[in-house]
Design a protein around this motif. Structure first.
Motif, PDB file in Angstrom:
ATOM      1  N   ASP A 375      28.337  60.700  32.134  1.00  0.00           N
ATOM      2  CA  ASP A 375      27.992  61.814  31.248  1.00  0.00           C
ATOM      3  C   ASP A 375      27.365  61.350  29.941  1.00  0.00           C
ATOM      4  N   SER A 376      27.802  60.204  29.446  1.00  0.00           N
ATOM      5  CA  SER A 376      27.281  59.707  28.166  1.00  0.00           C
ATOM      6  C   SER A 376      25.952  58.978  28.307  1.00  0.00           C
ATOM      7  N   GLY A 377      25.557  58.705  29.545  1.00  0.00           N
ATOM      8  CA  GLY A 377      24.324  57.951  29.762  1.00  0.00           C
ATOM      9  C   GLY A 377      24.514  56.453  29.747  1.00  0.00           C
ATOM     10  N   ALA A 378      25.771  56.000  29.620  1.00  0.00           N
ATOM     11  CA  ALA A 378      26.033  54.558  29.556  1.00  0.00           C
ATOM     12  C   ALA A 378      25.673  53.846  30.856  1.00  0.00           C
ATOM     13  N   LEU A 379      25.633  54.586  31.969  1.00  0.00           N
ATOM     14  CA  LEU A 379      25.279  53.972  33.249  1.00  0.00           C
ATOM     15  C   LEU A 379      23.803  54.149  33.587  1.00  0.00           C
ATOM     16  N   GLY A 380      23.038  54.720  32.665  1.00  0.00           N
ATOM     17  CA  GLY A 380      21.607  54.886  32.900  1.00  0.00           C
ATOM     18  C   GLY A 380      21.305  56.150  33.678  1.00  0.00           C
ATOM     19  N   ALA A 381      20.090  56.600  33.535  1.00  0.00           N
ATOM     20  CA  ALA A 381      19.689  57.861  34.169  1.00  0.00           C
ATOM     21  C   ALA A 381      19.253  57.662  35.614  1.00  0.00           C
ATOM     22  N   ALA A 382      18.683  56.498  35.933  1.00  0.00           N
ATOM     23  CA  ALA A 382      18.143  56.274  37.272  1.00  0.00           C
ATOM     24  C   ALA A 382      19.263  56.089  38.284  1.00  0.00           C
ATOM     25  N   ARG A 383      19.174  56.797  39.395  1.00  0.00           N
ATOM     26  CA  ARG A 383      20.148  56.633  40.461  1.00  0.00           C
ATOM     27  C   ARG A 383      19.704  55.480  41.368  1.00  0.00           C
ATOM     28  N   LYS A 384      20.667  54.787  41.939  1.00  0.00           N
ATOM     29  CA  LYS A 384      20.370  53.584  42.710  1.00  0.00           C
ATOM     30  C   LYS A 384      20.394  53.864  44.207  1.00  0.00           C
ATOM     31  N   ASP A 385      20.023  52.863  44.989  1.00  0.00           N
ATOM     32  CA  ASP A 385      19.876  53.056  46.432  1.00  0.00           C
ATOM     33  C   ASP A 385      21.211  53.192  47.152  1.00  0.00           C
ATOM     34  N   GLY A 386      22.244  52.524  46.643  1.00  0.00           N
ATOM     35  CA  GLY A 386      23.561  52.641  47.236  1.00  0.00           C
ATOM     36  C   GLY A 386      23.630  52.131  48.664  1.00  0.00           C
ATOM     37  N   ARG A 387      24.284  52.898  49.523  1.00  0.00           N
ATOM     38  CA  ARG A 387      24.567  52.475  50.898  1.00  0.00           C
ATOM     39  C   ARG A 387      23.306  52.104  51.691  1.00  0.00           C
ATOM     40  N   PRO A 388      22.257  52.922  51.682  1.00  0.00           N
ATOM     41  CA  PRO A 388      21.050  52.520  52.432  1.00  0.00           C
ATOM     42  C   PRO A 388      20.477  51.195  51.940  1.00  0.00           C
ATOM     43  N   GLY A 389      20.542  50.969  50.646  1.00  0.00           N
ATOM     44  CA  GLY A 389      20.040  49.708  50.109  1.00  0.00           C
ATOM     45  C   GLY A 389      20.855  48.521  50.568  1.00  0.00           C
ATOM     46  N   PHE A 390      22.185  48.693  50.593  1.00  0.00           N
ATOM     47  CA  PHE A 390      23.017  47.582  51.064  1.00  0.00           C
ATOM     48  C   PHE A 390      22.792  47.341  52.551  1.00  0.00           C
ATOM     49  N   ASP A 391      22.675  48.414  53.330  1.00  0.00           N
ATOM     50  CA  ASP A 391      22.473  48.251  54.767  1.00  0.00           C
ATOM     51  C   ASP A 391      21.194  47.478  55.058  1.00  0.00           C
ATOM     52  N   ALA A 392      20.150  47.742  54.287  1.00  0.00           N
ATOM     53  CA  ALA A 392      18.898  47.006  54.467  1.00  0.00           C
ATOM     54  C   ALA A 392      19.090  45.532  54.121  1.00  0.00           C
ATOM     55  N   LEU A 393      19.841  45.267  53.058  1.00  0.00           N
ATOM     56  CA  LEU A 393      20.124  43.887  52.675  1.00  0.00           C
ATOM     57  C   LEU A 393      20.943  43.186  53.746  1.00  0.00           C
ATOM     58  N   ALA A 394      21.967  43.872  54.264  1.00  0.00           N
ATOM     59  CA  ALA A 394      22.828  43.291  55.298  1.00  0.00           C
ATOM     60  C   ALA A 394      22.039  42.980  56.563  1.00  0.00           C
TER      61      ALA A 394
END
Length: 438
Positions: A375-394
């Motif tokens: 809520d405070s923006g401390a984690l940044g506005a851009a959302r990350k790839d998450g599970r699909p991104g890890f699956d591609a890496l794996a």
């Protein structure tokens, strides 16, 4: 969509995942990583095998694990298969729920001698942890010493004292049960530096020692404070001390009916382990409480000892690049926040204190802080790839992920392999677990 990575699939990890579901509903995806192919952490490899009712809490975690937005990612070692930096690049928040799997050392001369173990290793041995399946302690001697005055020390003492029949219904692994059946131990001494009023043993676990078939607890009446002093204790502690008083009152005539004794040795600090290649005795300094302070009396005694298990606490495993509090043995954190986007929960946050249930409010608290940081923006506005991104890496690294449904196949195979009356026969080698999933 929020993407969270939780490292560690024990109670702290699953309570945190449950809290994330309650916080964000369908608007969150949680991946729970574990380096083993099996979940539940200390529920599986730390809780005593004869405490099956406690292990039943895993049913609650299974409900969370089988939901669509939580996934178990087993057989993945963070730091080797994937780095923390890579996870931070893929997930909005990374939460360490790794517990405290390493023994705090005794740090006395002779600790390197044979048949001297920490409780993480010894408990892991009889609970079937793959790291300790080949520990092979020697139980052919007469005397064991357990250093520590908490419930883990009680667990070890009880396991060393039980008859084969008393393990009925437990999931102690066969390699440990076979060795315990051949044990020649006659005395198990529980050694603590302070007195009866300072023990960290809970009444239920302490009371179990008075119900063993072939072992009798012994307390020296001279070590007990005046009974009126018990009035200042909390109710639970007062009940625990009551058990000690009942042990001290057991007549000598009754003790002869038992093959083993469990001796409570208060006011003693281990100073040196004596032996030639393996432990033979333990040198102990006597202590006393004066005006509430622990002082050395100058007296030294030697206790015969063929096996020593140290149960004096645990430490979290440090990870390169993640701030660590060496003195406390846990990640350096401010109420669970380590660095932006990096958090810790459970023993990894607060050290090895509290019960399994303590991790639930801890998990909910850290999710509240992560929500604040979103809520405070401390984690940044851009959302990350998450599970699909890890699956591609794996996939690119050909990592062999074990899912929760794979684990259920492993569990079914363990249940089929169980000896009569036991709930399961655990696989103790990772290769066996992988084969069992099919």
């Amino acid at each position: 969509m929020r993407h969270l990575a939780i490292i560690g699939s024990g109670p702290a990890g699953y309570y945190t995942a449950e809290a994330a579901q309650k916080q964000w509903g369908d608007d969150v995806r949680v991946d729970i990583f574990d380096r083993l192919p099996v979940p539940y952490g200390l529920i599986r490899t730390g809780v005593a095998p004869d405490h099956q009712s406690i292990k039943g809490v895993s049913n609650r975690y299974e409900k969370t694990a089988l939901s669509d937005n939580v996934r178990f990612v087993g057989n993945i070692s963070v730091g080797q298969d994937v780095t923390v930096d890579e996870l931070q690049g893929l997930y909005d928040a990374v939460i360490f729920a790794t517990g405290a799997p390493n023994d705090r050392p005794l740090a006395i001369p002779g600790e390197e001698l044979g048949n001297v173990f920490g409780s993480a290793a010894f408990v892991g041995w009889y609970n079937g942890h793959p790291n300790f399946a080949t520990l092979d302690p020697d139980l052919s001697g007469r005397h064991a010493v357990i250093v520590g005055m908490g419930n883990v020390a009680l667990d070890v003492a009880r396991i060393l004292s039980k008859t084969e029949a008393e393990f009925a219904g437990s999931d102690i692994v066969s390699h440990a049960l076979d060795l315990l059946k051949r044990s020649k131990l006659e005395t198990i001494t529980i050694l603590g530096r302070r007195g009866p009023h300072q023990i960290a043993m809970t009444p239920k676990e302490l009371g179990e020692l008075g119900k063993l078939e072939n072992a009798c607890p012994r307390v020296n009446p001279a070590d007990l404070p005046p009974e009126d002093d018990d009035a200042v204790l909390e109710p639970g502690q007062r009940k625990s001390v009551g058990h000690l008083r009942s042990f001290a009152a057991i007549p000598e005539s009754e003790r002869g009916q038992f093959g083993k004794e469990v001796n409570f040795h208060f006011f003693g600090v281990p100073e040196r382990i004596i032996g030639n290649g393996r432990i033979e005795a333990l040198e102990v300094s006597r202590t006393a409480l004066r005006d509430g302070k622990l002082v050395a009396t100058g007296e030294v005694e030697t206790i015969p000892c063929d096996l020593l298990v140290s149960c004096i606490g645990y430490r979290t495993s440090p990870i390169p690049g993640v701030p660590f509090d060496e003195r406390a043995g846990r990640f350096a954190n401010d109420e669970g926040r380590i660095l932006p986007g990096l958090y810790c929960v459970g023993w990894a946050r607060r050290g090895p204190t509290g019960t399994i249930g303590t991790n639930r409010p801890d998990g909910f608290s850290i999710i509240e802080k992560i929500a604040e940081d979103f809520d405070s923006g401390a984690l940044g506005a851009a959302r990350k790839d998450g599970r699909p991104g890890f699956d591609a890496l794996a996939e690119s690294r050909k990592l062999d992920i074990v899912t929760f449904r794979d684990w259920k196949k492993i569990e079914e195979a363990e249940e089929r392999a169980a000896r009569e009356g036991a709930p399961r026969e655990k696989f103790v080698h990772i290769e066996e677990m992988i084969r069992a999933r099919g």
